[in-house]
Design a protein around this motif. Sequence first.
Motif, PDB file in Angstrom:
ATOM      1  N   ASP A   1      23.304  27.356  46.314  1.00 18.46           N
ATOM      2  CA  ASP A   1      24.336  28.263  45.133  1.00 18.46           C
ATOM      3  C   ASP A   1      23.409  29.882  44.780  1.00 18.46           C
ATOM      4  O   ASP A   1      22.891  29.563  44.104  1.00 18.46           O
ATOM      5  CB  ASP A   1      25.442  27.614  44.944  1.00 18.46           C
ATOM      6  N   LYS A   2      24.468  31.041  44.812  1.00 18.41           N
ATOM      7  CA  LYS A   2      24.026  31.996  44.262  1.00 18.41           C
ATOM      8  C   LYS A   2      25.001  32.310  43.211  1.00 18.41           C
ATOM      9  O   LYS A   2      26.043  32.324  43.245  1.00 18.41           O
ATOM     10  CB  LYS A   2      24.303  33.150  45.003  1.00 18.41           C
TER      11      LYS A   2
ATOM     12  N   ASN B   1      29.587  39.999  47.637  1.00 17.14           N
ATOM     13  CA  ASN B   1      30.360  39.601  48.845  1.00 17.14           C
ATOM     14  C   ASN B   1      28.745  38.678  50.033  1.00 17.14           C
ATOM     15  O   ASN B   1      29.226  37.710  50.624  1.00 17.14           O
ATOM     16  CB  ASN B   1      30.941  40.598  49.958  1.00 17.14           C
ATOM     17  N   ASP B   2      28.013  39.588  50.010  1.00 20.91           N
ATOM     18  CA  ASP B   2      27.542  38.818  51.048  1.00 20.91           C
ATOM     19  C   ASP B   2      26.414  37.866  50.654  1.00 20.91           C
ATOM     20  O   ASP B   2      25.850  37.121  51.665  1.00 20.91           O
ATOM     21  CB  ASP B   2      26.427  39.994  51.783  1.00 20.91           C
TER      22      ASP B   2
ATOM     23  N   GLU C   1      27.339  35.553  48.399  1.00 17.67           N
ATOM     24  CA  GLU C   1      28.482  34.514  47.770  1.00 17.67           C
ATOM     25  C   GLU C   1      28.218  34.148  46.462  1.00 17.67           C
ATOM     26  O   GLU C   1      28.166  33.166  46.408  1.00 17.67           O
ATOM     27  CB  GLU C   1      28.303  33.459  49.054  1.00 17.67           C
TER      28      GLU C   1
ATOM     29  N   LYS D   1      29.325  32.903  42.865  1.00 16.70           N
ATOM     30  CA  LYS D   1      29.643  31.729  42.338  1.00 16.70           C
ATOM     31  C   LYS D   1      29.617  32.413  40.938  1.00 16.70           C
ATOM     32  O   LYS D   1      30.961  32.168  40.629  1.00 16.70           O
ATOM     33  CB  LYS D   1      28.494  29.938  42.604  1.00 16.70           C
TER      34      LYS D   1
ATOM     35  N   LEU E   1      37.819  37.995  44.697  1.00 17.55           N
ATOM     36  CA  LEU E   1      36.494  36.506  44.968  1.00 17.55           C
ATOM     37  C   LEU E   1      36.799  35.430  44.147  1.00 17.55           C
ATOM     38  O   LEU E   1      37.146  35.431  43.409  1.00 17.55           O
ATOM     39  CB  LEU E   1      35.759  37.534  44.663  1.00 17.55           C
TER      40      LEU E   1
END
Length: 594
Positions: A60-61, A103-104, A106, A108, A130
């Motif tokens: 996850d980012k 967006n790119d 994603e 969290k 978002l």
Amino acid sequence: MEKLSRVFDLLSYNKELYNTSDILATKIDNDWKKYSIDEFISTSNAISRGLLSLKIAKNDKVAIMSENRPEWNFCDFGIMQIGATQVPMYPTLAENDIKFILNDAEIKIIFVSSKQIYDKILNVKNESNLDLKIYTFDKIKSLPYWEEIKNLGEENANIDLEIHKSKITKDDLLTLIYTSGTTGTPKGVMLTHDNLLSNVLFSAPMYPKEITRALSFLPLSHIFERMVCYMYFYLGIAVYYAESMDTIVANLAEVKPHCFTTVPRLLEKVYDRIVAKGHELSGVKKSLFFWALKLGHQYELEGKNGLWYEIQLKIARKLIFSKWRDALGGEILCIVSGGAALQERLARVFWGANIKVLEGYGLTETSPVIAVNGPFVGQTKFGTVGKVLGNLQVKIAEDGEILVKGPSVTKAYYKRPDATTETIVDGWFHTGDIGELKDGFLAITDRKKEVFKTAGGKYISPQVLENKFKESVYIEQIMIVGENMKFPSALIVPNFDNLKEWAKRNGIIETEPEQLVKNVKVCEKIWDEVSKLNVGFGHWEQVKKIALLANEFTIDGGELTPKLSIKRKVVMNKNKEIIERIYASVDANEHHVI
């Protein structure tokens, strides 16, 4: 001793070897708050458990958009320990870049430093609809605070972090860094634990063992400062964060660091201020100052100037250069310069002053160091960026481009196979820089994309010209233009502090930049500086016309990247009419200053 294979292993390594009592420090309410390695470890672990409790999983980012502060590091390690990917974002990013990255990648969760940045992110979140949680480092009433995640982690202390750590390998993604570049859409550079650690381990031997304290002010969002901070943890060096770019001088005096990293632009400003103070002196003091300065500019390594020069230099260091060292805190052992080309005369004069400036070179894609000058005998060569790190290979392509291969080189751009195959060919990363190898030392001559041809078919390397012209104390910023034109010209932002002093001495009453750049005497003065510095270049390379600009290129204005490189297309677009006026007359000898 624990084997280092993931970046977060640096914490237990530091604990075992150094047990650093002030591994991080920041100034709060006029006092330096210091954090020990034990506090670093416990806080990072709490963040890791808190993120897991919020269902953040491996890959996850999670983003950080903040100035340098210990919370940045706590969250960085908290994120990486669970296998999530940290995405650093500059606090100065424009809204369109923020929107693209969120967006790119994603994202969290994003940690932000202030209410101002919170509002900026909230606006993008609402516009793009978002699913994003925002936490602040500053404690702001009614806003989610980063310690809520830390507290959540402490409440869930039963979560076994070792299980999560054990699933992370050296080849797992550590960070996704979006390079702003000077043109185009940001590209996400994927860097693994091994990329960063390999760079840390092969850069670390360049640091003298006496270094135990560093000042940090370059943004951690940039790979240069971030890798260096990882290296500080590896070497047991305490990291003190400057309050801001405006307080560096005061913080140097308080912290008395042994080292810091910087970009040439800041060193140029320091040098210009020193020279300006020299001009304010009178009589014997002024003569001594400029005698010492001249000696410094003639400095050669390892006593090559001979005994008489060394005797004079010893006197100059005691009488004049010792004050330079005092201005940097008095205990400086070395300064590492990166991010752009350093003027050779600056490297010489600082070494002459017994302040070792070590110029290095690299890119985000190479984690970042490819080559760096060292402080020890035989490790430095002026006019180069040093020797290539021992674990990397470098070769020069037929067109002069620098190619590099090794463990610190990125494997790919995020979601950009087109950019990856274009840039990495047969394992060789194409840097986009032009250079040459000289006796094992790497020299950079220009950016491949910035080299241009005149209408006469002659190649112009703008960076070489720009570096030379910045030797003038009256030139603050400069950009060479002239692609497909008969001759090169320059857009120049004068150093208005020095120019005002000169104007005052020459009976010019104007003081505002807008007035000064239109003054005939000022125009003649800057042209005289350009004429002097043109000497030594081929006739086709020499700048034939200049235009003086009243406004400095800035990050906020969009003309500079966060590492202070000029965005050439932006500057050209903003000054389109001026450039057109420069080339309205085909006669290069007519009206040198537009």
